[in-house]
Design a protein around this motif. Structure first.
Motif, PDB file in Angstrom:
ATOM      1  N   UNK A  86       5.956  10.424 -11.292  1.00 28.47           N
ATOM      2  CA  UNK A  86       6.825   9.660 -10.414  1.00 28.47           C
ATOM      3  C   UNK A  86       6.232   9.651  -9.014  1.00 28.47           C
ATOM      4  N   UNK A  87       6.507   8.580  -8.278  1.00 27.23           N
ATOM      5  CA  UNK A  87       6.127   8.483  -6.873  1.00 27.23           C
ATOM      6  C   UNK A  87       7.376   8.451  -6.010  1.00 27.23           C
ATOM      7  N   UNK A  88       7.316   9.132  -4.871  1.00 26.53           N
ATOM      8  CA  UNK A  88       8.367   9.057  -3.866  1.00 26.53           C
ATOM      9  C   UNK A  88       7.712   8.771  -2.520  1.00 26.53           C
ATOM     10  N   UNK A  89       8.495   8.291  -1.572  1.00 29.33           N
ATOM     11  CA  UNK A  89       7.977   8.052  -0.243  1.00 29.33           C
ATOM     12  C   UNK A  89       8.034   9.312   0.615  1.00 29.33           C
ATOM     13  N   UNK A 174       7.591  21.601 -20.011  1.00 25.98           N
ATOM     14  CA  UNK A 174       6.932  20.337 -19.697  1.00 25.98           C
ATOM     15  C   UNK A 174       7.228  20.003 -18.242  1.00 25.98           C
ATOM     16  N   UNK A 175       6.452  19.064 -17.688  1.00 19.94           N
ATOM     17  CA  UNK A 175       6.649  18.782 -16.272  1.00 19.94           C
ATOM     18  C   UNK A 175       6.450  17.310 -15.951  1.00 19.94           C
ATOM     19  N   UNK A 176       6.980  16.952 -14.801  1.00 21.29           N
ATOM     20  CA  UNK A 176       6.832  15.621 -14.242  1.00 21.29           C
ATOM     21  C   UNK A 176       6.231  15.763 -12.848  1.00 21.29           C
ATOM     22  N   UNK A 177       5.062  15.177 -12.630  1.00 23.51           N
ATOM     23  CA  UNK A 177       4.436  15.218 -11.318  1.00 23.51           C
ATOM     24  C   UNK A 177       5.225  14.343 -10.346  1.00 23.51           C
ATOM     25  N   UNK A 178       5.519  14.902  -9.191  1.00 21.65           N
ATOM     26  CA  UNK A 178       6.243  14.181  -8.146  1.00 21.65           C
ATOM     27  C   UNK A 178       5.288  14.035  -6.964  1.00 21.65           C
ATOM     28  N   UNK A 179       4.708  12.845  -6.818  1.00 25.71           N
ATOM     29  CA  UNK A 179       3.650  12.607  -5.839  1.00 25.71           C
ATOM     30  C   UNK A 179       4.172  11.770  -4.680  1.00 25.71           C
ATOM     31  N   UNK A 180       3.635  12.020  -3.504  1.00 20.26           N
ATOM     32  CA  UNK A 180       3.984  11.225  -2.329  1.00 20.26           C
ATOM     33  C   UNK A 180       3.106   9.979  -2.289  1.00 20.26           C
ATOM     34  N   UNK A 182       1.038   6.811  -0.949  1.00 24.39           N
ATOM     35  CA  UNK A 182       0.204   6.516   0.206  1.00 24.39           C
ATOM     36  C   UNK A 182      -1.012   5.711  -0.189  1.00 24.39           C
ATOM     37  N   UNK A 183      -1.903   5.489   0.748  1.00 25.17           N
ATOM     38  CA  UNK A 183      -3.105   4.709   0.478  1.00 25.17           C
ATOM     39  C   UNK A 183      -4.069   5.442  -0.444  1.00 25.17           C
ATOM     40  N   UNK A 184      -4.057   6.769  -0.403  1.00 28.98           N
ATOM     41  CA  UNK A 184      -4.905   7.578  -1.268  1.00 28.98           C
ATOM     42  C   UNK A 184      -4.040   8.441  -2.176  1.00 28.98           C
ATOM     43  N   UNK A 185      -4.656   9.046  -3.195  1.00 27.73           N
ATOM     44  CA  UNK A 185      -3.949   9.939  -4.096  1.00 27.73           C
ATOM     45  C   UNK A 185      -3.938  11.360  -3.533  1.00 27.73           C
ATOM     46  N   UNK A 186      -2.904  12.111  -3.888  1.00 30.08           N
ATOM     47  CA  UNK A 186      -2.826  13.536  -3.596  1.00 30.08           C
ATOM     48  C   UNK A 186      -3.005  13.820  -2.106  1.00 30.08           C
ATOM     49  N   UNK A 187      -2.209  13.124  -1.311  1.00 32.07           N
ATOM     50  CA  UNK A 187      -2.318  13.248   0.129  1.00 32.07           C
ATOM     51  C   UNK A 187      -1.325  14.275   0.663  1.00 32.07           C
ATOM     52  N   UNK A 188      -1.601  14.854   1.834  1.00 33.49           N
ATOM     53  CA  UNK A 188      -0.573  15.662   2.496  1.00 33.49           C
ATOM     54  C   UNK A 188       0.659  14.791   2.746  1.00 33.49           C
ATOM     55  N   UNK A 189       1.834  15.379   2.668  1.00 32.90           N
ATOM     56  CA  UNK A 189       3.066  14.607   2.763  1.00 32.90           C
ATOM     57  C   UNK A 189       3.141  13.788   4.045  1.00 32.90           C
ATOM     58  N   UNK A 190       2.711  14.355   5.165  1.00 30.87           N
ATOM     59  CA  UNK A 190       2.804  13.643   6.437  1.00 30.87           C
ATOM     60  C   UNK A 190       1.916  12.409   6.494  1.00 30.87           C
ATOM     61  N   UNK A 191       0.967  12.270   5.567  1.00 30.81           N
ATOM     62  CA  UNK A 191       0.128  11.077   5.516  1.00 30.81           C
ATOM     63  C   UNK A 191       0.686  10.039   4.547  1.00 30.81           C
ATOM     64  N   UNK A 192       1.832  10.334   3.952  1.00 34.64           N
ATOM     65  CA  UNK A 192       2.453   9.401   3.034  1.00 34.64           C
ATOM     66  C   UNK A 192       3.174   8.281   3.764  1.00 34.64           C
ATOM     67  N   UNK A 193       3.563   7.273   3.007  1.00 35.11           N
ATOM     68  CA  UNK A 193       4.369   6.166   3.517  1.00 35.11           C
ATOM     69  C   UNK A 193       5.523   5.957   2.552  1.00 35.11           C
ATOM     70  N   UNK A 194       6.496   5.165   2.988  1.00 38.61           N
ATOM     71  CA  UNK A 194       7.641   4.923   2.125  1.00 38.61           C
ATOM     72  C   UNK A 194       7.310   3.889   1.054  1.00 38.61           C
ATOM     73  N   UNK A 195       8.027   3.962  -0.044  1.00 42.52           N
ATOM     74  CA  UNK A 195       7.749   3.083  -1.182  1.00 42.52           C
ATOM     75  C   UNK A 195       8.103   1.632  -0.886  1.00 42.52           C
ATOM     76  N   UNK A 196       7.392   0.708  -1.537  1.00 43.73           N
ATOM     77  CA  UNK A 196       7.867  -0.679  -1.556  1.00 43.73           C
ATOM     78  C   UNK A 196       9.218  -0.738  -2.289  1.00 43.73           C
ATOM     79  N   UNK A 197       9.826  -1.889  -2.262  1.00 38.82           N
ATOM     80  CA  UNK A 197      11.135  -2.044  -2.897  1.00 38.82           C
ATOM     81  C   UNK A 197      11.043  -1.763  -4.395  1.00 38.82           C
ATOM     82  N   UNK A 198      12.067  -1.120  -4.945  1.00 33.06           N
ATOM     83  CA  UNK A 198      12.112  -0.788  -6.372  1.00 33.06           C
ATOM     84  C   UNK A 198      13.323  -1.451  -7.027  1.00 33.06           C
ATOM     85  N   UNK A 199      13.346  -1.380  -8.357  1.00 34.07           N
ATOM     86  CA  UNK A 199      14.481  -1.924  -9.100  1.00 34.07           C
ATOM     87  C   UNK A 199      14.803  -1.019 -10.272  1.00 34.07           C
ATOM     88  N   UNK A 200      16.048  -1.081 -10.731  1.00 30.88           N
ATOM     89  CA  UNK A 200      16.484  -0.301 -11.882  1.00 30.88           C
ATOM     90  C   UNK A 200      16.069  -0.990 -13.177  1.00 30.88           C
TER      91      UNK A 200
END
Length: 244
Positions: A86-89, A174-180, A182-200
């Motif tokens: 999963x991705x979060x902002x 079992x696990x679910x990766x929760x990633x922030x 951003x422009x790159x993968x596996x970034x420090x949280x402060x370098x993240x950005x918010x997600x584009x619009x999502x839908x259910x």
């Protein structure tokens, strides 16, 4: 003209090639439809729990990586995918940090304080060093690791002991990766950005979220897996999944 002449002179061979490729493709699709992921029920528990959690606390998220690919390609978990994504902002990551209760949501360094994890409970284990860019000369992340008993370890020995992600949702081994995001993968949280619009959407009969734009999803999956992401790259051979 040369191409047209080649096609005319090799009609049978070209037709045979397309037939072979078609048989391979549809046999692989059948493999995907005939076999379900062995962790499907546990994944469903995590996905449903996190969706309810995100609704309650106004946290935006989307399926990502192999989990999103499974939704787009097969409308179910990829049979050989051994985790969820999963991705979060950035702002949503800090919302989760604000919810730390040292019971179900806690830093990895505090696992020992609760006596380790109970496999029948769901936890969000946050990497205490999620903002640390501690890299070596090979750009390998060298953040501290803690296992699911809370002990400091030198390698990834279980779901808790990762050191590159913001956090993991962990349930019953079992696990679910929760990633922030951003422009790159596996970034420090402060370098993240918010997600584009999502839908259910419904995925494996569970309500969840994906990016709202189909075009954005297409571009995202091409970036992750290449332009042929819709073609499965594993076959079920002799009782196990093998990469083609």
């Amino acid at each position: 003209m040369k191409i047209i002449k080649f096609v005319k002179n090799n009609k049978i061979r070209i037709l045979f090639l397309f037939i072979v490729l078609g048989v391979i493709y549809f046999n692989t699709i059948d493999d995907y439809n005939l076999h379900k992921n062995p962790n499907e029920e546990k994944y469903n528990v995590i996905l449903e729990w996190f969706n309810n959690f995100s609704d309650k606390h106004n946290i935006n998220y989307t399926l990502a990586y192999g989990t999103l690919l499974g939704y787009v390609r097969n409308k179910k978990y990829i049979p050989y995918d051994m985790d969820m994504d999963l991705l979060i902002g950035k702002d949503d990551a800090y919302k989760i940090i604000d919810l730390i209760d040292n019971k179900q949501i806690l830093y990895n360094v505090d696992i020992k304080n609760i006596g380790g994890l109970n496999k029948n409970k769901i936890y969000i284990i946050i990497n205490k060093s999620h903002n640390n860019e501690d890299m070596d000369e090979s750009n390998l992340i060298k953040r501290p690791r803690h296992n699911c008993k809370g002990d400091k370890v030198d390698s990834q020995v279980d779901s808790c002991s990762q050191n590159i992600l913001f956090s993991r949702v962990i349930y019953n081994n079992v696990h679910c990766d929760l990633c922030v995001y951003g422009e790159d993968e596996y970034i420090p949280t402060d370098k993240g950005i918010n997600l584009p619009e999502t839908k259910k959407v419904k995925f494996n009969n569970i309500t969840t979220k994906i990016f709202k734009s189909d075009e954005f999803i297409h571009d995202y999956l091409i970036k992750q897996y290449g332009k042929d992401y819709l073609i499965p790259n594993h076959e079920y051979i002799n009782g196990k999944w093998t990469k083609i």
